[in-house]
Scaffold this motif. Structure first.
Motif, short mmCIF file in Angstrom:
data_model
loop_
_atom_site.label_atom_id
_atom_site.label_comp_id
_atom_site.label_asym_id
_atom_site.label_seq_id
_atom_site.Cartn_x
_atom_site.Cartn_y
_atom_site.Cartn_z
N PRO A 162 -4.93 3.67 1.69
CA PRO A 162 -4.57 2.21 2.27
C PRO A 162 -6.33 1.33 2.46
O PRO A 162 -6.62 0.51 2.18
CB PRO A 162 -3.94 1.73 2.97
N ASN A 163 -7.21 2.07 2.63
CA ASN A 163 -8.81 1.96 2.93
C ASN A 163 -9.47 2.03 1.64
O ASN A 163 -10.31 1.35 1.38
CB ASN A 163 -8.98 3.13 3.92
N THR A 164 -9.07 2.75 0.81
CA THR A 164 -10.01 2.70 -0.87
C THR A 164 -9.36 2.73 -1.67
O THR A 164 -10.18 1.87 -2.33
CB THR A 164 -10.30 4.19 -0.57
N GLN B 299 0.96 -1.16 0.09
CA GLN B 299 -0.02 -0.05 0.48
C GLN B 299 0.81 1.47 -0.26
O GLN B 299 0.50 2.17 -0.53
CB GLN B 299 -0.66 0.15 0.76
N GLY B 300 2.22 1.10 0.80
CA GLY B 300 2.91 2.63 0.24
C GLY B 300 3.13 3.05 -0.96
O GLY B 300 3.36 3.69 -0.88
N ASP B 301 3.43 1.40 -1.75
CA ASP B 301 3.39 2.29 -2.87
C ASP B 301 2.85 2.90 -3.84
O ASP B 301 3.12 4.27 -4.33
CB ASP B 301 3.89 0.71 -3.86
N GLU B 302 1.18 3.11 -3.69
CA GLU B 302 0.24 3.63 -3.80
C GLU B 302 0.23 4.94 -3.40
O GLU B 302 -0.42 6.04 -3.62
CB GLU B 302 -0.85 2.62 -3.83
N VAL B 303 0.73 4.93 -1.96
CA VAL B 303 0.80 5.69 -1.98
C VAL B 303 1.82 6.81 -1.81
O VAL B 303 1.32 8.02 -2.23
CB VAL B 303 0.92 6.09 0.33
N ALA B 304 2.59 6.82 -1.92
CA ALA B 304 3.93 6.99 -2.92
C ALA B 304 3.17 8.24 -4.01
O ALA B 304 3.43 8.96 -4.64
CB ALA B 304 5.25 6.74 -2.86
N ALA B 305 2.66 7.54 -4.62
CA ALA B 305 2.45 7.50 -6.63
C ALA B 305 0.75 8.80 -6.14
O ALA B 305 0.94 9.33 -7.04
CB ALA B 305 1.55 6.06 -7.41
N PHE B 306 0.14 8.10 -5.30
CA PHE B 306 -0.83 8.99 -5.56
C PHE B 306 -0.27 10.55 -5.27
O PHE B 306 -0.54 11.35 -5.39
CB PHE B 306 -2.17 8.56 -4.14
N GLN B 307 0.46 11.06 -3.76
CA GLN B 307 1.25 11.72 -3.86
C GLN B 307 2.44 12.04 -5.07
O GLN B 307 1.50 14.20 -5.17
CB GLN B 307 1.96 11.81 -2.31
N ALA B 308 2.08 11.71 -5.14
CA ALA B 308 3.25 11.91 -6.68
C ALA B 308 2.68 12.87 -7.48
O ALA B 308 2.35 14.07 -8.34
CB ALA B 308 4.23 11.35 -7.12
N ASP B 309 1.35 12.35 -8.02
CA ASP B 309 0.75 12.28 -8.92
C ASP B 309 -0.44 13.77 -8.73
O ASP B 309 -0.54 14.58 -9.71
CB ASP B 309 0.16 11.51 -9.72
#
Length: 187
Positions: free
Chosen positions: A173-175, A112-122
């Protein structure tokens, strides 16, 4: 379209990072048919960013054009690149994460941390692009009225501006992919 998407990121932190990254790392952009609803994705172990061909087909059809018209109409191509730009930054972040892991000879533990970082970047990319590029800002506000993709990108940029990066640590992480383990769970 790859060139047009890279051009859309110019003048932003993401664009500078991607320019450096792709100067030494191969990049292939592929459009493919899929049953996935995702606009784009990255498959670990490769150098290809994938985009859902259905979105391209819908984009040109709504505008009374064809996929072939993208080769002849620079405005049609630029607007499509603008729609995909945030997703391009997101998937390129996954590519960067994966390449870093390969260079460190580490197993790829997608979490999930990978998704968090990618959403933050975009989201940071969209926030900066909206602030610094007035033509893009005007285009995005208009496009968001008819494009759920752009509307979602703008909503995430607003959340980044109003709540900061911690919003994504709490929300993603939840959605998004709740079946994925956290960093701790993956370890």
């Amino acid at each position: 379209l790859k060139t047009a998407m890279l051009k859309e990121t110019e003048g932003t932190f993401a664009g500078e990072d991607l320019k450096k990254f792709y100067a030494t790392t191969p990049l292939e952009v592929t459009f493919t048919k899929t049953e996935l609803s995702a606009l784009g994705w990255y498959m670990p172990g490769g150098d290809t960013l994938y985009f859902n061909e259905r979105y391209v087909e819908e984009y040109v059809k709504i505008r009374g054009a064809s996929v072939e018209d993208l080769k002849r109409d620079p405005v049609l191509l630029q607007n499509l690149a603008r729609i995909f730009a945030s997703t391009f930054v997101h998937e390129a972040e996954h590519h960067r994460q994966d390449v870093w892991g390969r260079e460190q000879k580490m197993p790829r533990l997608y979490h999930q941390g990978d998704e968090v970082a990618a959403f933050q970047a975009d989201s940071l990319f969209m926030m900066q692009k909206m602030r610094d590029d007035k033509k893009f800002n005007e285009w995005a506000l208009t496009e968001a009225k008819t494009s759920s993709v752009v509307a979602g990108d703008l909503a995430n940029a607003r959340r980044m501006e109003e709540q900061g990066p911690a919003y994504f640590e709490r929300h993603i992480p939840n959605t998004h992919y709740p079946e994925l383990l956290s960093k701790e769970g993956t370890a």
